[in-house]
Design a protein around this motif. Structure first.
Motif, PDB file in Angstrom:
ATOM      1  N   ARG A  87      -8.563 -88.449 -27.310  1.00 48.74           N
ATOM      2  CA  ARG A  87      -7.787 -89.345 -26.451  1.00 48.74           C
ATOM      3  C   ARG A  87      -7.036 -90.354 -27.308  1.00 48.74           C
ATOM      4  O   ARG A  87      -7.572 -90.853 -28.279  1.00 48.74           O
ATOM      5  CB  ARG A  87      -8.712 -90.088 -25.483  1.00 48.74           C
ATOM      6  CG  ARG A  87      -9.446 -89.171 -24.542  1.00 48.74           C
ATOM      7  CD  ARG A  87     -10.496 -89.918 -23.737  1.00 48.74           C
ATOM      8  NE  ARG A  87     -11.233 -89.013 -22.893  1.00 48.74           N
ATOM      9  CZ  ARG A  87     -11.030 -88.878 -21.599  1.00 48.74           C
ATOM     10  NH1 ARG A  87     -10.115 -89.592 -20.994  1.00 48.74           N
ATOM     11  NH2 ARG A  87     -11.742 -88.027 -20.899  1.00 48.74           N
TER      12      ARG A  87
ATOM     13  N   ALA B 146      -2.952 -92.780 -27.524  1.00 48.59           N
ATOM     14  CA  ALA B 146      -1.754 -93.284 -26.865  1.00 48.59           C
ATOM     15  C   ALA B 146      -0.903 -92.143 -26.303  1.00 48.59           C
ATOM     16  O   ALA B 146      -0.220 -92.314 -25.291  1.00 48.59           O
ATOM     17  CB  ALA B 146      -0.937 -94.116 -27.842  1.00 48.59           C
ATOM     18  N   ALA B 147      -0.956 -90.984 -26.941  1.00 51.56           N
ATOM     19  CA  ALA B 147      -0.155 -89.841 -26.494  1.00 51.56           C
ATOM     20  C   ALA B 147      -0.805 -89.093 -25.339  1.00 51.56           C
ATOM     21  O   ALA B 147      -0.219 -88.163 -24.791  1.00 51.56           O
ATOM     22  CB  ALA B 147       0.094 -88.888 -27.659  1.00 51.56           C
ATOM     23  N   GLY B 148      -2.024 -89.480 -24.971  1.00 50.46           N
ATOM     24  CA  GLY B 148      -2.691 -88.816 -23.853  1.00 50.46           C
ATOM     25  C   GLY B 148      -3.993 -88.173 -24.265  1.00 50.46           C
ATOM     26  O   GLY B 148      -4.667 -88.624 -25.184  1.00 50.46           O
ATOM     27  N   LEU B 149      -4.337 -87.098 -23.589  1.00 50.78           N
ATOM     28  CA  LEU B 149      -5.607 -86.403 -23.764  1.00 50.78           C
ATOM     29  C   LEU B 149      -5.351 -84.972 -24.212  1.00 50.78           C
ATOM     30  O   LEU B 149      -4.496 -84.281 -23.657  1.00 50.78           O
ATOM     31  CB  LEU B 149      -6.370 -86.399 -22.424  1.00 50.78           C
ATOM     32  CG  LEU B 149      -7.611 -85.534 -22.318  1.00 50.78           C
ATOM     33  CD1 LEU B 149      -8.728 -86.094 -23.183  1.00 50.78           C
ATOM     34  CD2 LEU B 149      -8.061 -85.453 -20.869  1.00 50.78           C
ATOM     35  N   ALA B 150      -6.098 -84.534 -25.227  1.00 44.24           N
ATOM     36  CA  ALA B 150      -6.034 -83.140 -25.665  1.00 44.24           C
ATOM     37  C   ALA B 150      -7.447 -82.591 -25.653  1.00 44.24           C
ATOM     38  O   ALA B 150      -8.388 -83.270 -26.077  1.00 44.24           O
ATOM     39  CB  ALA B 150      -5.442 -83.040 -27.068  1.00 44.24           C
ATOM     40  N   ARG B 151      -7.610 -81.401 -25.134  1.00 43.09           N
ATOM     41  CA  ARG B 151      -8.918 -80.750 -25.089  1.00 43.09           C
ATOM     42  C   ARG B 151      -8.911 -79.494 -25.948  1.00 43.09           C
ATOM     43  O   ARG B 151      -7.918 -78.774 -26.001  1.00 43.09           O
ATOM     44  CB  ARG B 151      -9.268 -80.374 -23.652  1.00 43.09           C
ATOM     45  CG  ARG B 151      -9.603 -81.557 -22.796  1.00 43.09           C
ATOM     46  CD  ARG B 151     -10.234 -81.115 -21.483  1.00 43.09           C
ATOM     47  NE  ARG B 151     -10.723 -82.249 -20.745  1.00 43.09           N
ATOM     48  CZ  ARG B 151     -10.058 -82.837 -19.757  1.00 43.09           C
ATOM     49  NH1 ARG B 151      -8.883 -82.382 -19.390  1.00 43.09           N
ATOM     50  NH2 ARG B 151     -10.577 -83.875 -19.138  1.00 43.09           N
TER      51      ARG B 151
ATOM     52  N   GLU C 111     -12.810 -83.502 -26.822  1.00 47.08           N
ATOM     53  CA  GLU C 111     -11.639 -84.186 -26.271  1.00 47.08           C
ATOM     54  C   GLU C 111     -11.140 -85.198 -27.292  1.00 47.08           C
ATOM     55  O   GLU C 111     -11.937 -85.860 -27.948  1.00 47.08           O
ATOM     56  CB  GLU C 111     -11.984 -84.943 -24.987  1.00 47.08           C
ATOM     57  CG  GLU C 111     -12.300 -84.077 -23.817  1.00 47.08           C
ATOM     58  CD  GLU C 111     -12.562 -84.891 -22.562  1.00 47.08           C
ATOM     59  OE1 GLU C 111     -12.596 -86.136 -22.630  1.00 47.08           O
ATOM     60  OE2 GLU C 111     -12.735 -84.277 -21.503  1.00 47.08           O
TER      61      GLU C 111
END
Length: 104
Positions: A39, A41-46, A37
């Motif tokens: 994480r 400022a732009a969010g979460l990417a998995r 993962e």
């Protein structure tokens, strides 16, 4: 003997990240698999789920290595990346033995 190591990275830009590394894993890990993962400022990417066999993935890695060796295509995980990974792992090993943070 330490089987699992937790690393905390402080980046020059102020961000931090962690990694957990192990050469031994419980059998349940084979079922749960690998996860990644990111994480920010732009969010979460998995990391996407792997939908191919390890043999097929290994073949693709060999093809990329052959292309790089023949000068056809540079790879983002080339020698410069490998050198940096080794530098970071050496600093982590030093940190474990001294108990102090190490700049890389």
């Amino acid at each position: 003997m330490t089987h699992t190591v937790h690393l905390v990275f402080r980046h020059a830009e102020g961000a931090s990240s962690t990694a957990t590394l192990s050469l031994t894993t419980p059998k349940a890990a084979a079922v749960d698999g690998v996860s990644l993962e990111v994480r920010g400022a732009a969010g979460l990417a998995r990391m996407p789920e792997r939908d191919e066999s390890p043999l097929l993935a290994f073949g693709r890695a060999l093809d990329a290595l052959i292309d790089a060796a023949r000068g056809r295509a540079a790879h983002p995980c080339g020698v410069d990346f490998g050198v940096r990974v080794v530098e970071i792992l050496a600093a982590a090993e030093k940190s474990l033995s001294t108990g102090a943070a190490c700049a890389v």
